[in-house]
Design a protein around this motif. Structure first.
Motif, mmCIF file in Angstrom:
data_model
loop_
_atom_site.group_PDB
_atom_site.id
_atom_site.type_symbol
_atom_site.label_atom_id
_atom_site.label_comp_id
_atom_site.label_asym_id
_atom_site.label_seq_id
_atom_site.Cartn_x
_atom_site.Cartn_y
_atom_site.Cartn_z
ATOM 1 N N SER A 131 0.826 -1.210 0.000
ATOM 2 C CA SER A 131 0.000 0.000 0.000
ATOM 3 C C SER A 131 0.861 1.261 0.000
ATOM 4 C CB SER A 131 -0.926 0.002 1.218
ATOM 5 O OG SER A 131 -0.172 -0.040 2.424
ATOM 6 N N LEU A 132 2.025 1.201 0.660
ATOM 7 C CA LEU A 132 2.925 2.345 0.667
ATOM 8 C C LEU A 132 3.676 2.448 -0.660
ATOM 9 C CD1 LEU A 132 4.245 4.669 2.314
ATOM 10 C CD2 LEU A 132 5.998 3.015 3.007
ATOM 11 N N ALA A 133 4.174 1.313 -1.150
ATOM 12 C CA ALA A 133 4.942 1.327 -2.392
ATOM 13 C C ALA A 133 4.114 1.850 -3.559
ATOM 14 C CB ALA A 133 5.455 -0.077 -2.692
ATOM 15 N N CYS A 134 2.788 1.646 -3.526
ATOM 16 C CA CYS A 134 1.907 2.098 -4.601
ATOM 17 C C CYS A 134 1.461 3.559 -4.438
ATOM 18 C CB CYS A 134 0.671 1.209 -4.687
ATOM 19 S SG CYS A 134 1.025 -0.474 -5.220
ATOM 20 N N ASP A 135 1.782 4.172 -3.323
ATOM 21 C CA ASP A 135 1.338 5.544 -3.049
ATOM 22 C C ASP A 135 2.302 6.531 -3.723
ATOM 23 O OD1 ASP A 135 0.678 8.055 -1.916
ATOM 24 O OD2 ASP A 135 -0.099 7.063 -0.122
ATOM 25 N N PRO A 136 1.831 7.365 -4.630
ATOM 26 C CA PRO A 136 2.723 8.322 -5.300
ATOM 27 C C PRO A 136 3.453 9.250 -4.335
ATOM 28 C CG PRO A 136 0.591 8.228 -6.403
ATOM 29 C CD PRO A 136 0.447 7.456 -5.118
ATOM 30 N N ALA A 137 2.825 9.557 -3.191
ATOM 31 C CA ALA A 137 3.489 10.433 -2.217
ATOM 32 C C ALA A 137 4.753 9.798 -1.666
ATOM 33 C CB ALA A 137 2.524 10.767 -1.079
ATOM 34 N N PHE A 138 4.862 8.470 -1.773
ATOM 35 C CA PHE A 138 6.068 7.766 -1.341
ATOM 36 C C PHE A 138 6.959 7.402 -2.524
ATOM 37 C CE2 PHE A 138 8.267 3.701 -0.500
ATOM 38 C CZ PHE A 138 9.114 4.119 0.525
ATOM 39 N N HIS A 139 6.402 6.703 -3.510
ATOM 40 C CA HIS A 139 7.306 6.159 -4.527
ATOM 41 C C HIS A 139 7.867 7.227 -5.459
ATOM 42 C CE1 HIS A 139 3.484 5.366 -7.024
ATOM 43 N NE2 HIS A 139 4.199 6.146 -7.802
ATOM 44 N N GLU A 140 7.138 8.302 -5.690
ATOM 45 C CA GLU A 140 7.672 9.326 -6.603
ATOM 46 C C GLU A 140 8.940 9.983 -6.048
ATOM 47 O OE1 GLU A 140 4.548 11.982 -7.720
ATOM 48 O OE2 GLU A 140 3.527 10.464 -8.983
ATOM 49 N N PRO A 141 8.969 10.453 -4.793
ATOM 50 C CA PRO A 141 10.233 11.038 -4.296
ATOM 51 C C PRO A 141 11.354 10.016 -4.160
ATOM 52 C CG PRO A 141 8.568 10.993 -2.562
ATOM 53 C CD PRO A 141 7.860 10.664 -3.831
ATOM 54 N N VAL A 142 11.020 8.767 -3.848
ATOM 55 C CA VAL A 142 12.065 7.745 -3.722
ATOM 56 C C VAL A 142 12.680 7.441 -5.086
ATOM 57 C CG1 VAL A 142 12.498 5.319 -3.163
ATOM 58 C CG2 VAL A 142 11.139 6.734 -1.613
ATOM 59 N N ILE A 143 11.846 7.267 -6.103
ATOM 60 C CA ILE A 143 12.362 6.977 -7.438
ATOM 61 C C ILE A 143 13.193 8.156 -7.955
ATOM 62 C CG2 ILE A 143 11.679 6.621 -9.851
ATOM 63 C CD1 ILE A 143 9.253 5.019 -8.731
ATOM 64 N N ALA A 144 12.716 9.370 -7.725
ATOM 65 C CA ALA A 144 13.462 10.549 -8.164
ATOM 66 C C ALA A 144 14.811 10.641 -7.448
ATOM 67 C CB ALA A 144 12.637 11.812 -7.923
ATOM 68 N N ALA A 145 14.821 10.366 -6.142
ATOM 69 C CA ALA A 145 16.082 10.414 -5.383
ATOM 70 C C ALA A 145 17.055 9.354 -5.872
ATOM 71 C CB ALA A 145 15.791 10.229 -3.896
ATOM 72 N N HIS A 146 16.536 8.167 -6.185
ATOM 73 C CA HIS A 146 17.410 7.105 -6.707
ATOM 74 C C HIS A 146 18.040 7.535 -8.033
ATOM 75 C CE1 HIS A 146 18.243 3.235 -8.837
ATOM 76 N NE2 HIS A 146 18.789 2.968 -7.669
ATOM 77 N N GLY A 147 17.257 8.202 -8.878
ATOM 78 C CA GLY A 147 17.811 8.696 -10.138
ATOM 79 C C GLY A 147 18.933 9.689 -9.911
ATOM 80 N N ARG A 148 18.760 10.599 -8.944
ATOM 81 C CA ARG A 148 19.811 11.582 -8.658
ATOM 82 C C ARG A 148 21.076 10.885 -8.158
ATOM 83 N NH1 ARG A 148 15.391 14.198 -6.382
ATOM 84 N NH2 ARG A 148 16.106 13.845 -4.252
ATOM 85 N N LEU A 149 20.913 9.861 -7.310
ATOM 86 C CA LEU A 149 22.080 9.139 -6.806
ATOM 87 C C LEU A 149 22.825 8.440 -7.942
ATOM 88 C CD1 LEU A 149 20.647 7.502 -3.552
ATOM 89 C CD2 LEU A 149 22.338 9.325 -3.681
ATOM 90 N N CYS A 150 22.077 7.842 -8.866
ATOM 91 C CA CYS A 150 22.716 7.128 -9.967
ATOM 92 C C CYS A 150 23.439 8.089 -10.915
ATOM 93 C CB CYS A 150 21.683 6.316 -10.746
ATOM 94 S SG CYS A 150 21.007 4.909 -9.818
ATOM 95 N N HIS A 151 22.860 9.250 -11.133
ATOM 96 C CA HIS A 151 23.437 10.185 -12.104
ATOM 97 C C HIS A 151 24.527 11.082 -11.501
ATOM 98 C CE1 HIS A 151 20.744 9.061 -15.282
ATOM 99 N NE2 HIS A 151 19.667 9.366 -14.575
ATOM 100 N N ALA A 152 24.339 11.529 -10.263
ATOM 101 C CA ALA A 152 25.257 12.524 -9.688
ATOM 102 C C ALA A 152 26.126 11.971 -8.571
ATOM 103 C CB ALA A 152 24.464 13.724 -9.168
ATOM 104 N N GLY A 153 25.728 10.874 -7.943
ATOM 105 C CA GLY A 153 26.460 10.339 -6.799
ATOM 106 C C GLY A 153 25.903 10.871 -5.495
#
Length: 491
Positions: A458-480
């Protein structure tokens, strides 16, 4: 060099504290499962001080569920070891004498079951780490497909897991007419008392329903919270102490001055005068537990993954940098809104003390050590806090970056390209999910969000949770990690 032992205590320098009580008069009132460094620096310290106060009932039989390593370290020393308490340039050493015996469960499970039924035993304590309970981190249910759980249910007389050992020992205790026990989990599990109780009852019901009824009627499983930073002992630590003592101690542990132990006031029988020993006995542990898990442990995990990715080896190195200090401060600001502080806990003072503890350079607390077993730790340290923020309708940028740090860690490579082993019971699963997802950072983050043992659906499907997490993961992969933290905390 000659080993530490009762015969060599008189060789120690005058500034080394040692047991002043008669060890021969000590009775073994505690059975401890998982006699690793944390127990020897925390609960054993408390029980040793109980013995020193004149109460001889609280010697400890230490049992290892798997490895003979600690037994092999301490048995030649007749259970003696040094507790090195470090802060700055100060290093106070005390010889702990509370350990009266050592066992390795797989070598002779019947011997430990027999000891649990002994009339002198009143308490069982456990530090088997989160994974040692064989519980699903999200649901708290027994891992039905775990090979050791399957084996224990098939052959309860030769237990391998902690709950099955308890069920077998309590069955023998009931059959012999001994009184019930108090079982105290000292691991960072939410609702740890209820969880170990439910797991123990599951094994007891499979073997003997009458024993399960007896456990429910008389044994207690109080909820607890423990807190003390205990870094891994290194060969260099052992060598340096040997030079100071003039004898070699293979079982030494190092720690900080701070020690906290909070226990729910639910005991089945005799106990030490915990209050006189500095232990807080309370009607409700949960508020203390939440504060510790979400502030201390949450920040530790964030520093472990983000700092480790950035090439930072030790916690004190991270908090020495203003960027990382601002990040931890902001992480705590998010977490604090989810707390209901108990009377007696000044959160602002607690946070100040935590910074001082993190900055204790004499501990050399490795980020890699904290990063171990992350799938078992993340749900209570960071995911639950994020879920509470989502429920409050509040943003979670710093929590999201910490959780994304765990995701990025699963790739087994830091930001400089150096590889490392992902030390986690679910490492093969996370590796398989990442391989199937391919190189795209967003797809990899979504794949890991499907891991229900870590993220409630239920949390993983909530955009209020998964959207910032996915975006943060992208920043870590691209910038460190270093750049991602800097960008997040820079106005």
């Amino acid at each position: 060099m000659i080993r530490l032992s009762p015969e060599t205590l008189d060789r120690l320098p005058a500034d080394i504290a040692r047991p002043a009580y008669d060890r021969a008069a000590v009775r073994t009132g505690v059975v401890h499962l998982g006699i690793g460094a944390f127990h020897r620096a925390h609960q054993a310290d408390v029980f040793d001080r109980a013995l020193a106060s004149g109460d001889p009932r609280w010697g400890i039989l230490g049992a290892s569920l798997r490895s003979p390593g600690v037994r092999d370290q301490l048995e030649p020393q007749e259970g003696l070891y040094a507790l090195s308490v470090r802060e700055g340039s100060e290093d106070r050493v005390r010889i702990i004498g509370a350990v009266t015996g050592l066992q390795v469960v797989p070598e002779d499970p019947a011997a430990l079951i027999e000891r649990l039924a002994h009339p002198d035993v009143h308490l069982v304590t456990l530090t088997v780490t989160e994974k040692g309970y064989r519980l699903d981190p999200a649901s708290g249910a027994l891992l039905a497909d775990d090979p050791d759980v399957i084996a224990d249910l098939a052959d309860p007389a030769r237990p391998r897991t902690a709950p099955a050992v308890l069920a077998a020992g309590l069955r023998l205790r009931r059959e012999r007419g001994q009184g019930p026990l108090t079982v105290i989990s000292c691991d960072n599990l939410p609702h740890n008392g209820a969880r170990v109780r439910d797991a123990t009852l599951a094994f007891a019901r499979a073997a003997d329903p009458a024993t399960a009824d007896w456990i429910e009627a008389g044994c207690t499983f109080p909820q607890t919270m423990v807190d003390r930073i205990v870094p891994a002992t290194t060969p260099e630590d052992i060598d340096a102490l040997a030079q100071r003592l003039g004898v070699r101690d293979e079982g030494m542990v190092k720690t900080e001055p701070f020690l906290q132990w909070v226990i729910e006031d639910r005991f089945a029988g005799e106990r030490p005068d915990f209050e006189a020993l500095g232990v807080r006995i309370t009607a409700s542990v949960a508020p203390w537990e939440d504060a510790k898990l979400r502030l201390l442990n949450g920040a530790h995990s964030a520093l472990a993954y983000l700092g480790g990715l950035a090439g930072i080896d030790f916690v004190h190195q991270a908090v020495a940098a203003p960027t990382w200090t601002r990040y931890v401060t902001a992480l705590w600001d998010e977490a604090e809104t989810t707390l209901s502080p108990p009377a007696g806990l000044d959160v602002a003072a607690y946070r100040r003390d935590l910074f001082a503890r993190f900055a204790n350079a004499s501990l050399n607390h490795r980020t890699r050590q904290i990063a171990m077993d992350g799938s078992q730790k993340l749900p209570q340290r960071l995911v639950a806090t994020a879920a509470a923020r989502v429920e409050q309708g509040l943003p979670l940028p710093h929590l999201a970056l910490a959780i994304a740090g765990w995701m990025r860690w699963q790739a087994g490579q830091d930001d400089a390209g150096a590889g490392f082993v992902v030390d986690d019971p679910l490492a093969a699963t996370t590796r398989r999910l990442l391989d199937a997802a391919g190189p795209d950072p967003d797809s990899r983050a979504r794949a890991l969000l499907s891991l229900t043992a870590v993220f409630p659906p239920s949390l993983a499907c909530d955009p209020a949770f998964h959207e910032p997490v996915i975006a943060a993961h992208g920043r870590l992969c691209h910038a460190g990690a270093r750049a991602a933290v800097e960008a997040l905390v820079t106005p």
